[in-house]
Design a protein around this motif. Structure first.
Motif, PDB file in Angstrom:
ATOM      1  N   ALA A  25       0.804  -1.219   0.000  1.00 28.78           N
ATOM      2  CA  ALA A  25       0.000   0.000   0.000  1.00 28.78           C
ATOM      3  C   ALA A  25       0.839   1.271   0.000  1.00 28.78           C
ATOM      4  O   ALA A  25       0.435   2.283  -0.577  1.00 28.78           O
ATOM      5  CB  ALA A  25      -0.962  -0.001   1.194  1.00 28.78           C
ATOM      6  N   CYS A  26       2.023   1.220   0.607  1.00 26.18           N
ATOM      7  CA  CYS A  26       2.850   2.438   0.600  1.00 26.18           C
ATOM      8  C   CYS A  26       3.293   2.772  -0.825  1.00 26.18           C
ATOM      9  O   CYS A  26       3.407   3.947  -1.172  1.00 26.18           O
ATOM     10  CB  CYS A  26       4.024   2.331   1.555  1.00 26.18           C
ATOM     11  N   LEU A  27       3.506   1.765  -1.661  1.00 25.48           N
ATOM     12  CA  LEU A  27       3.862   2.026  -3.060  1.00 25.48           C
ATOM     13  C   LEU A  27       2.719   2.738  -3.781  1.00 25.48           C
ATOM     14  O   LEU A  27       2.935   3.731  -4.477  1.00 25.48           O
ATOM     15  CB  LEU A  27       4.200   0.728  -3.783  1.00 25.48           C
ATOM     16  N   PHE A  28       1.509   2.261  -3.597  1.00 30.50           N
ATOM     17  CA  PHE A  28       0.348   2.893  -4.226  1.00 30.50           C
ATOM     18  C   PHE A  28       0.170   4.317  -3.700  1.00 30.50           C
ATOM     19  O   PHE A  28      -0.085   5.251  -4.464  1.00 30.50           O
ATOM     20  CB  PHE A  28      -0.918   2.075  -3.950  1.00 30.50           C
ATOM     21  N   SER A  29       0.297   4.480  -2.390  1.00 28.77           N
ATOM     22  CA  SER A  29       0.107   5.785  -1.771  1.00 28.77           C
ATOM     23  C   SER A  29       1.134   6.797  -2.265  1.00 28.77           C
ATOM     24  O   SER A  29       0.784   7.916  -2.666  1.00 28.77           O
ATOM     25  CB  SER A  29       0.195   5.637  -0.244  1.00 28.77           C
ATOM     26  N   VAL A  30       2.400   6.406  -2.238  1.00 31.36           N
ATOM     27  CA  VAL A  30       3.458   7.316  -2.690  1.00 31.36           C
ATOM     28  C   VAL A  30       3.328   7.604  -4.181  1.00 31.36           C
ATOM     29  O   VAL A  30       3.538   8.742  -4.617  1.00 31.36           O
ATOM     30  CB  VAL A  30       4.856   6.755  -2.333  1.00 31.36           C
ATOM     31  N   ARG A  55      -3.381   4.529  -0.670  1.00 34.00           N
ATOM     32  CA  ARG A  55      -3.231   3.563   0.422  1.00 34.00           C
ATOM     33  C   ARG A  55      -4.401   2.579   0.424  1.00 34.00           C
ATOM     34  O   ARG A  55      -4.210   1.371   0.538  1.00 34.00           O
ATOM     35  CB  ARG A  55      -3.148   4.297   1.754  1.00 34.00           C
ATOM     36  N   ALA A  56      -5.615   3.104   0.275  1.00 31.65           N
ATOM     37  CA  ALA A  56      -6.801   2.241   0.264  1.00 31.65           C
ATOM     38  C   ALA A  56      -6.769   1.275  -0.917  1.00 31.65           C
ATOM     39  O   ALA A  56      -7.090   0.088  -0.771  1.00 31.65           O
ATOM     40  CB  ALA A  56      -8.069   3.100   0.227  1.00 31.65           C
ATOM     41  N   VAL A  57      -6.379   1.759  -2.074  1.00 27.07           N
ATOM     42  CA  VAL A  57      -6.282   0.891  -3.254  1.00 27.07           C
ATOM     43  C   VAL A  57      -5.215  -0.182  -3.027  1.00 27.07           C
ATOM     44  O   VAL A  57      -5.416  -1.361  -3.342  1.00 27.07           O
ATOM     45  CB  VAL A  57      -5.982   1.710  -4.531  1.00 27.07           C
TER      46      VAL A  57
END
Length: 131
Positions: free
Chosen positions: A50-55, A79-81
């Motif tokens: 999730a940190c990868l998606f968020s960033v 993050r949710a995705v």
């Protein structure tokens, strides 16, 4: 790209992401011992997926010149995705066929990886027994 454009915010986000990823294996054995299985799982999938998606979402916002509120909203959405993606991946590991997955079914479970389905049934069983 961040260095070429001298965008220190982009560079900072990428450094933070790299730092989180590098601590995933160390984290499994140290801090996670203090958390419940469910919290361990959510924290782990945040750190590894999730940190990868968020960033990534926040980087897009920064590069597009978004406001700080927009950046934060997109980071939260990412993050949710990312959490959703990992949960679906974990469920598919136990429910899909090898043809769909492209890997052996239940491979995560056999390898001892922390997955949501691996501890949820035992939690459900404990609740039923307590009644």
């Amino acid at each position: 790209m961040a260095l070429e454009e001298q965008n220190l915010r982009v560079l900072g986000l990428l450094i933070g992401l790299t730092s989180r990823w590098s601590r995933v294996s160390c984290y499994k054995s140290s801090v996670s011992a203090k958390l419940s299985p469910r919290l361990k799982y959510y924290d782990l999938i945040f750190r590894k997926t999730a940190c990868l998606f968020s960033v990534s979402m926040k980087l897009g916002a920064v590069l597009a010149g978004a406001t700080e509120v927009q950046e934060a909203n997109l980071a939260t959405y990412g993050r949710a995705v990312g959490l959703s993606f990992q949960i679906v991946d974990d469920v598919l590991d136990l429910t899909a066929t090898e043809d769909v997955l492209g890997k052996p079914v239940a491979s995560d479970l056999r390898e001892g990886k922390a997955t949501l389905p691996s501890f949820t049934p035992s939690t459900t069983a404990r609740r039923a027994t307590a009644r």
